[in-house]
Design an enzyme around this catalytic site. Structure first.
Site, PDB file in Angstrom:
ATOM      1  N   ASP A  71       9.845  -6.921  -5.311  1.00  0.00           N
ATOM      2  CA  ASP A  71       8.225  -6.385  -5.373  1.00  0.00           C
ATOM      3  C   ASP A  71       8.381  -5.129  -5.442  1.00  0.00           C
ATOM      4  O   ASP A  71       7.586  -4.113  -4.673  1.00  0.00           O
ATOM      5  CB  ASP A  71       7.530  -6.702  -4.093  1.00  0.00           C
ATOM      6  CG  ASP A  71       6.043  -6.211  -4.046  1.00  0.00           C
ATOM      7  OD1 ASP A  71       5.696  -6.163  -5.131  1.00  0.00           O
ATOM      8  OD2 ASP A  71       5.448  -6.046  -2.800  1.00  0.00           O
ATOM      9  N   ARG A 125       4.250   8.182   2.748  1.00  0.00           N
ATOM     10  CA  ARG A 125       3.306   7.044   2.153  1.00  0.00           C
ATOM     11  C   ARG A 125       3.211   6.026   3.090  1.00  0.00           C
ATOM     12  O   ARG A 125       4.417   5.279   3.037  1.00  0.00           O
ATOM     13  CB  ARG A 125       3.296   6.938   0.872  1.00  0.00           C
ATOM     14  CG  ARG A 125       2.380   5.904   0.578  1.00  0.00           C
ATOM     15  CD  ARG A 125       2.800   5.488  -1.183  1.00  0.00           C
ATOM     16  NE  ARG A 125       1.872   4.667  -1.785  1.00  0.00           N
ATOM     17  CZ  ARG A 125       1.860   3.247  -1.788  1.00  0.00           C
ATOM     18  NH1 ARG A 125       2.742   2.488  -1.015  1.00  0.00           N
ATOM     19  NH2 ARG A 125       1.266   2.466  -2.459  1.00  0.00           N
ATOM     20  N   ASP A 172       2.916   2.446   3.556  1.00  0.00           N
ATOM     21  CA  ASP A 172       2.487   1.229   2.909  1.00  0.00           C
ATOM     22  C   ASP A 172       1.653   0.258   3.534  1.00  0.00           C
ATOM     23  O   ASP A 172       1.975  -0.313   4.657  1.00  0.00           O
ATOM     24  CB  ASP A 172       3.832   0.604   2.148  1.00  0.00           C
ATOM     25  CG  ASP A 172       3.494  -0.563   1.195  1.00  0.00           C
ATOM     26  OD1 ASP A 172       2.959  -0.225   0.266  1.00  0.00           O
ATOM     27  OD2 ASP A 172       3.882  -1.521   1.501  1.00  0.00           O
ATOM     28  N   GLU A 210      -2.049   4.324   2.808  1.00  0.00           N
ATOM     29  CA  GLU A 210      -2.194   3.371   1.747  1.00  0.00           C
ATOM     30  C   GLU A 210      -3.374   2.240   2.010  1.00  0.00           C
ATOM     31  O   GLU A 210      -2.812   0.985   1.888  1.00  0.00           O
ATOM     32  CB  GLU A 210      -0.876   3.100   1.076  1.00  0.00           C
ATOM     33  CG  GLU A 210      -1.299   2.273  -0.404  1.00  0.00           C
ATOM     34  CD  GLU A 210      -0.806   0.757  -0.455  1.00  0.00           C
ATOM     35  OE1 GLU A 210      -1.340   0.101  -1.683  1.00  0.00           O
ATOM     36  OE2 GLU A 210      -0.458   0.253   0.489  1.00  0.00           O
ATOM     37  N   ASP A 218      -0.290   0.034  -8.961  1.00  0.00           N
ATOM     38  CA  ASP A 218      -0.581  -1.483  -8.632  1.00  0.00           C
ATOM     39  C   ASP A 218      -1.752  -1.460  -9.341  1.00  0.00           C
ATOM     40  O   ASP A 218      -2.242  -0.881 -10.341  1.00  0.00           O
ATOM     41  CB  ASP A 218      -1.206  -1.108  -7.054  1.00  0.00           C
ATOM     42  CG  ASP A 218       0.033  -1.367  -6.114  1.00  0.00           C
ATOM     43  OD1 ASP A 218       0.893  -2.247  -6.624  1.00  0.00           O
ATOM     44  OD2 ASP A 218      -0.107  -0.993  -4.834  1.00  0.00           O
ATOM     45  N   ARG A 221       1.840  -6.550 -13.001  1.00  0.00           N
ATOM     46  CA  ARG A 221       1.693  -5.043 -12.575  1.00  0.00           C
ATOM     47  C   ARG A 221       2.882  -4.514 -13.144  1.00  0.00           C
ATOM     48  O   ARG A 221       2.819  -3.274 -13.591  1.00  0.00           O
ATOM     49  CB  ARG A 221       1.574  -4.835 -11.037  1.00  0.00           C
ATOM     50  CG  ARG A 221       0.623  -5.302 -10.369  1.00  0.00           C
ATOM     51  CD  ARG A 221       0.457  -5.030  -8.885  1.00  0.00           C
ATOM     52  NE  ARG A 221       1.578  -5.936  -8.333  1.00  0.00           N
ATOM     53  CZ  ARG A 221       2.295  -5.848  -7.238  1.00  0.00           C
ATOM     54  NH1 ARG A 221       1.858  -4.853  -6.372  1.00  0.00           N
ATOM     55  NH2 ARG A 221       3.033  -6.699  -6.658  1.00  0.00           N
TER      56      ARG A 221
HETATM   57  C1  GLC Z   1       1.435  -1.994  -1.261  1.00  0.00           C
HETATM   58  C2  GLC Z   1       2.142  -1.737  -2.701  1.00  0.00           C
HETATM   59  C3  GLC Z   1       2.300  -2.988  -3.418  1.00  0.00           C
HETATM   60  C4  GLC Z   1       3.041  -3.768  -3.052  1.00  0.00           C
HETATM   61  C5  GLC Z   1       2.426  -3.968  -1.218  1.00  0.00           C
HETATM   62  C6  GLC Z   1       3.178  -4.758  -0.380  1.00  0.00           C
HETATM   63  O1  GLC Z   1       0.046  -2.440  -1.528  1.00  0.00           O
HETATM   64  O2  GLC Z   1       1.746  -0.463  -3.170  1.00  0.00           O
HETATM   65  O3  GLC Z   1       2.906  -2.646  -4.707  1.00  0.00           O
HETATM   66  O4  GLC Z   1       2.982  -5.073  -3.461  1.00  0.00           O
HETATM   67  O5  GLC Z   1       2.154  -2.890  -0.682  1.00  0.00           O
HETATM   68  O6  GLC Z   1       4.056  -4.063   0.120  1.00  0.00           O
END
Ligand code: GLC
Length: 650
Positions: A139, A280, A282, A324, A394, A518
């Site tokens: 991912d 950051r 996540d 985020e 994203d 993406r």
């Molecule tokens: C956040 C990231 C994204 C990822 C998701 C799961 O939203 O920006 O890219 O797939 O988390 O970790």
């Protein structure tokens, strides 16, 4: 626990750890100042646990150890930042988000690119996930299999530290992610859980059958409905269902277990002591789950973030946190903390509402939805700030509120269908070439993938060799960038957008990526192509230099510092949106035409500055404009914007 008891526990631990005296006074004061809060937050979540007291003391110890491990130069930097006031509000800060491998190759080759980044005006780097992650199921690095080992694709932890040093020497800032919500199913904890280790099974949400998963799934929206439907995955080795809200290989961590919090807090401190300026966090919206809810944005998720913030405030105060939370507009606001916890949660949040609504405005040439939503966005507390962006790694979600869409006279369903058609590559007549992402046939929801340039029409224009369409798409790119860069907050440019990269479809050939479109907007940098930015007249030149100019305007004027000094204007023209940034010595009007047509504004838009004959200077075109009579108009070419400086100094 009473205050007195708490303080004496802290005192004892400090003595045991030999943290005493003048040298540590600031730290000890910060600890005493935050101790009660830390304890309250911890009890909110864990007071019913039998291991409550012991784990709390372990956390106190962890904070002290992390402070001890922080190197003196970082401690000095903490103090310097404190002296600057709230450093991340500054107009001088401009970020770029990039994948080290796709941008520069390795951590070792990154420093070679710093001069180029500085030339563009970038002084904050968001490095996309660098820690170990299985190549086949990563991912993009957000499925972490080891939080402390840098993936060999990028280099080593030492090289990361060296890069941090080089950045610091150049007065640049560093941001990386902590993936808090889940680990990869290849993480050692997951491995041990699979082998039957009870301690690590408690790190995850595991169920013997589908009873609870079925009940929970009834309320949980799917994040990746196409590639990873549902929120639970069956694991044969354990014969159990494991919660996996994102991909099936990303297992959700169970924060009801305080050992999980402790382990993640310890990782956070490990990152802080690498010398990060911003962490950051996540997907923070997902970190707490509760039956019968969407399992997003729950109060406990906020408490956990506040707890993390308080711990950082004590030991590593120079590192800010970015949440985020890509959620509904009103819910994003809560990540700054609310009520008595305002300003005590995330320092920064993504302005996802603004970002999506700029795309809405571009697709409809109607800025009313964007303007209406400012009612929510403007509630951001003073002292916190946004990450403003037009694109990131994203997709673009269309999760803004229905009632504003209705208020301006559209039907929410049809409005979103139109946006998906226009941006998502479903309409031949649209200049955009994006694609739909995460289409959910049950709800009809979908999000959008595509690079800034492709969504602005550059890809189709190049295919058709239509020079006028190429120019228009460049104007759109710069309009989108200018709008987000000149708002209050830290601009975060996505790498590749500075040269106008269009979609890269090579991901379709790669089975590790082809289920996730993406990847079409995560380019592999081609530095030969980028060199064209030096040749006048090329697309790369126009995009790069346009962006560089917008960035330099922002960096030159203090009024772009985020002191909540923004006032949106009533333009009396639905295609043109604008705001005024208000400072002591200068005011700047920023006005953006989101339509492919010529537009006009009356000079009423300049309210108190509307004095006939008054001259304003357009920092973008470097031309003066003279305010005319009320019935006269300020003209806009298609997708033109103005950045009009009014000197207010006597
Ligand atoms: C956040 C990231 C994204 C990822 C998701 C799961 O939203 O920006 O890219 O797939 O988390 O970790």
């Amino acid at each position: 626990m009473e205050n007195k008891v708490l303080n004496s526990i802290l005192q004892t631990v400090l003595i045991n750890k030999e943290i005493q005296g003048k040298a540590h006074k600031a730290f000890i004061d910060r600890f005493h100042g935050n101790l009660n809060l830390l304890h309250n937050l911890f009890s909110h979540i864990y007071s019913k646990r039998v291991d409550f007291d012991t784990t709390f003391i372990e956390i106190v110890e962890l904070i002290i150890d992390s402070y001890k491990e922080r190197n003196p130069s970082l401690k000095k930097r903490d103090l310097e930042k404190e002296k600057k006031g709230i450093w991340f509000l500054s107009h001088e800060l401009v970020g770029m988000s990039l994948y080290v491998d796709r941008f520069a190759g390795t951590l070792n080759t990154m420093p070679e690119k710093l001069d180029y980044l500085q030339e563009l005006g970038i002084n904050l780097l968001h490095l996309m996930p660098l820690f170990e992650s299985p190549e086949e199921a990563s991912d993009g690095g957000y499925a972490v299999s080891s939080y402390r080992v840098v993936d060999k694709r990028f280099g080593t932890i030492e090289e990361l530290k060296t890069l941090q040093q080089s950045l610091q020497e150049k007065d640049m800032y560093l941001m990386i992610d902590i993936v808090l919500n889940h680990t990869s199913d290849q993480h050692e904890w997951a491995e041990k859980a699979r082998q039957g280790d009870q301690y690590f099974q408690e790190f995850y949400y595991l169920y013997n059958d589908r009873t609870i998963p079925d009940q929970m799934e009834a309320h949980m929206p799917e994040v990746f409905p196409e590639s990873s439907p549902g929120s639970f995955t069956y694991n044969k080795e354990m014969d159990k269902w494991v919660m996996s809200v994102f991909h099936d290989y990303q297992w959700d961590l169970n924060f009801t277990n305080p050992q999980v919090l402790k382990a993640m807090l310890s990782t956070i401190f490990f990152y802080a002591n690498i010398g990060l300026d911003i962490l950051r966090i996540d997907a923070p919206a997902f970190i707490w789950k509760q039956m019968g809810t969407t399992c997003q944005n729950l109060p406990e998720a906020h408490i956990l973030l506040q707890l993390i913030k308080a711990a950082l405030e004590i030991a590593t105060p120079g590192m800010a946190i970015l949440g985020e939370a890509i959620v509904a507009p009103r819910q994003i606001m809560e990540y700054f903390g609310k009520g008595e916890m305002v300003n005590r949660e995330c320092d920064l949040a993504y302005n996802a509402t603004q970002m999506a609504l700029q795309w809405d405005a571009l697709a409809t040439s109607d800025t009313r939805n964007l303007l209406a939503n400012q009612e929510i966005i403007l509630q951001k507390p003073l002292g916190t700030t946004w990450i403003n962006y037009t694109r990131c790694h994203d997709d673009i979600g269309l999760g803004f509120e229905d009632h504003y869409i209705e208020k301006i006279g559209y039907t929410p369903y049809h409005h979103r269908e139109y946006l998906k058609d226009y941006l998502g590559g479903r309409l031949d007549t649209s200049p955009s070439s994006g694609d739909l992402f995460a289409v959910n046939p049950k709800t009809n929801d979908a999000r959008i993938s595509g690079t800034l340039a492709s969504l602005c029409g550059l890809e189709k224009a190049i295919q058709k060799q239509d020079t006028s369409a190429i120019e228009t798409s460049i104007d759109k790119i710069l309009l989108m960038q200018a709008n987000s860069i000149l708002l209050g907050g830290v601009p975060m440019i996505f790498y590749g957008d500075e040269f106008g990269y269009t979609n890269d479809y090579s991901y379709l050939e790669d089975p590790r990526k082809n289920y996730d479109n993406r990847w079409m907007h995560r380019p592999l940098m081609d530095w030969k192509k980028n060199a064209k930015a030096k040749q006048k007249g090329t697309i790369e030149y126009k995009v790069f230099h346009g962006l560089q100019k917008i960035v330099s305007i922002r960096k030159k004027y203090k009024v772009f510092t985020d002191t909540n000094n923004i006032r949106w204007l009533d333009s009396h023209n639905r295609s043109v949106v604008g705001f005024k940034r208000i400072g002591d010595d200068e005011q700047i009007f920023c006005l953006f035409n989101y339509s492919p047509e010529l537009q006009y504004l009356t000079y009423f838009v300049f309210d108190s500055f509307r004095k006939q004959g008054k001259v304003l200077f357009d920092l973008w075109s470097q031309k003066y404009i003279t305010i005319g009579e009320d019935e006269e108009h300020l003209p806009f070419k298609p997708y033109q914007f103005y950045v009009l400086l009014v000197e207010t100094k006597k």
